[in-house]
Design an enzyme around this catalytic site. Structure first.
Site, short mmCIF file in Angstrom:
data_model
loop_
_atom_site.label_atom_id
_atom_site.label_comp_id
_atom_site.label_asym_id
_atom_site.label_seq_id
_atom_site.Cartn_x
_atom_site.Cartn_y
_atom_site.Cartn_z
N GLY A 153 -0.59 -0.73 -4.80
CA GLY A 153 -1.22 0.51 -5.25
C GLY A 153 -1.25 1.56 -4.17
CG MET A 190 5.61 5.13 -3.50
SD MET A 190 5.54 6.52 -2.33
CE MET A 190 7.03 7.41 -2.75
CD GLU A 221 -2.68 -1.12 2.63
OE1 GLU A 221 -3.91 -1.28 2.58
OE2 GLU A 221 -2.05 -0.98 3.70
CB CYS A 222 0.59 4.36 -0.01
SG CYS A 222 0.78 6.12 -0.41
N GLY A 223 3.29 3.74 0.30
CA GLY A 223 4.74 3.73 0.49
C GLY A 223 5.35 2.39 0.17
#
Length: 463
Positions: free
Chosen positions: A435, A338, A333-335
């Site tokens: 995502g 990335m 998720e997110c971080g």
């Protein structure tokens, strides 16, 4: 069921309600009371600070992320046994996701039948504060405005006019008046308060706020208000319905928890445990060896500010890449997503990451996605069946850039929110799902069981 509780709200973001709530939590803790903190809305950082202030981990409550019955059940389970439960609201008191104020702090207060104490920034304001208080009290039905705390007040003359104005024109009690602080004890930045993992003098700052609350707020009156909240209507739906034990073989799911990635709802981890997983905390920064794992969960956080450290640990990046290639179930998720990309660009420098996904992320000056999300699963994946309706939230300043030579496959089509690209989110590759979208396990009960099933399958195939 009845136990002492209250909601601390503000007129908008940035009015100081977090500072007031932190002060109340620490003040009651210092008086020997057991304080259970809650944070309304999708917020990891404030929740972490509330846990530090109170000495108990904070629980997030949000009527968008879960059903009303689940929300009540969660509040009842986590609040039982505490001397007082303190819920910090978000945004303005009546601000929700639409013009009706759906999912607002006021709606949450009605759901859990809790009195509301309103923190008001009184900078450059005197008699007008009475009009604001009167308007808030009359704005919606079924809502108990039990008192106000006046924040950022000037000298004695300013405080005297403020209090007399409210007492003259309303019947709402003034429960405290806080001075202007020359310096914020807890600094802020683009995603709100600076995280506790990056800020050193945590306890000293919280003690300052606790002392201010003890000196400037009527704690006895607030505890009396909280104690007279009345009953919470019983819920129909059990808290963990839909999340059942998958296997007693207990596949190991590694959860990245370090300075870079630590945004997790505790209920997400609890749901994995209830579904049969054994949780092992691992780090992307430390050189400490990982145990053998059957799944990997990378939450959100601040990979950009820790990008040099993440990038420097080349062995760990390559290890994660090999795990992904081997078919390990990975949810990011997110971080966390990335980190799975080729690189992260921050302040003009590109830092190599794990290279699992054919994309890069670049930090921007303004938010690239902010708020609640909703969508439907449109591609086969191991975590959500096709057709599953997903709700969640996103808050990111990074921009996702897919490689031109790639053909990305997205599992989630958003009807609300930005996602990774043109309203799509949840990139899938092998058994990786990644995502910007954050989910809450109580609002997506299939997630935990499917994650554990996939981990169990990987474990069997590896053997």
């Amino acid at each position: 069921m009845n136990f002492p509780r209250l909601v601390l709200a503000g007129l908008s973001g940035g009015t100081g309600k977090t500072i007031v709530t932190l002060g109340l939590c620490r003040a009651f803790k210092n008086l020997g009371k057991s304080v259970k903190p809650f944070k309304k809305g999708p917020d990891y950082i404030d929740a972490k600070w509330l846990g530090l202030a109170s000495g108990q981990s904070a629980t997030n409550l949000d009527p968008f992320l879960m059903s009303v019955d689940k929300l009540k059940a969660l509040f009842l389970e986590k609040g039982q046994g505490a001397d007082i439960s303190i819920v910090e609201g978000n945004r303005g008191l009546f601000d929700g996701k639409d013009v009706e104020g759906t999912c607002s702090t006021a709606e949450l207060a009605r759901i859990i039948n809790a009195p509301v104490i309103l923190a008001i920034d009184c900078t450059k304001m005197t008699r007008t504060v009475a009009a604001i208080v009167a308007g808030c009290k009359a704005f919606e039905d079924g809502f108990n405005l039990a008192g106000v705390i006046l924040n950022r007040t000037g000298g004695d003359r300013h405080r005297n006019i403020l209090q007399k104005s409210i007492e003259t024109y309303t019947d709402v009690p003034v429960l405290g008046m806080l001075p202007k602080l020359s310096k914020n004890p807890i600094p802020e930045r683009h995603m709100g308060l600076v995280s506790n993992t990056e800020y050193g003098p945590q306890d000293e700052s919280l003690e300052i706020l606790g002392k201010m609350a003890q000196d400037c707020i009527d704690l006895d009156k607030i505890f009396e208000i909280a104690s007279n909240s009345g009953n919470i209507p019983q819920n129909e739906e059990p808290l963990w319905s839909g999340i059942e034990l998958v296997s007693e073989e207990h596949p190991v799911i590694g959860v990245v928890r370090d300075e870079a990635l630590w945004f997790y709802y505790e209920e997400n981890l609890e749901s994995l445990t209830k579904a049969g997983a054994k949780i092992e905390e691992v780090s992307l920064i430390s050189d400490d060896p990982w145990p053998e794992i059957d799944g990997l969960y990378l939450g959100g956080g601040f990979p950009e500010t820790l990008a040099p450290e993440l990038s420097a640990n080349k062995d760990r990046r390559e290890h994660v890449s090999r795990l992904a290639d081997s078919g390990l179930p990975i949810y990011a998720e997110c971080g966390g997503f990335m980190y799975l990309g080729d690189d992260v660009e921050y302040e003009g420098t590109k830092y190599p990451m794990a290279g699992v996904l054919p994309l890069s992320t670049c930090l921007c000056a303004k938010p690239q996605g902010l708020g609640y999300t909703a969508g439907k699963i449109i591609q086969e994946n191991i975590f959500f069946p096709v057709g599953t309706e997903i709700v969640g939230h996103e808050f990111h300043y990074s921009l996702c850039i897919s490689r031109t030579d790639s053909n990305p496959s997205y599992a989630l089509k958003l009807s609300r929110g930005k996602g990774m690209a043109d309203g799509f989110d949840g990139m899938i590759k092998n058994n990786v799902y990644a995502g910007y979208n954050h989910i809450h396990a109580l609002g997506a009960p299939c997630w935990a069981g499917n994650f554990v099933k996939a981990a169990l399958q990987f474990k069997k195939e590896r053997k």
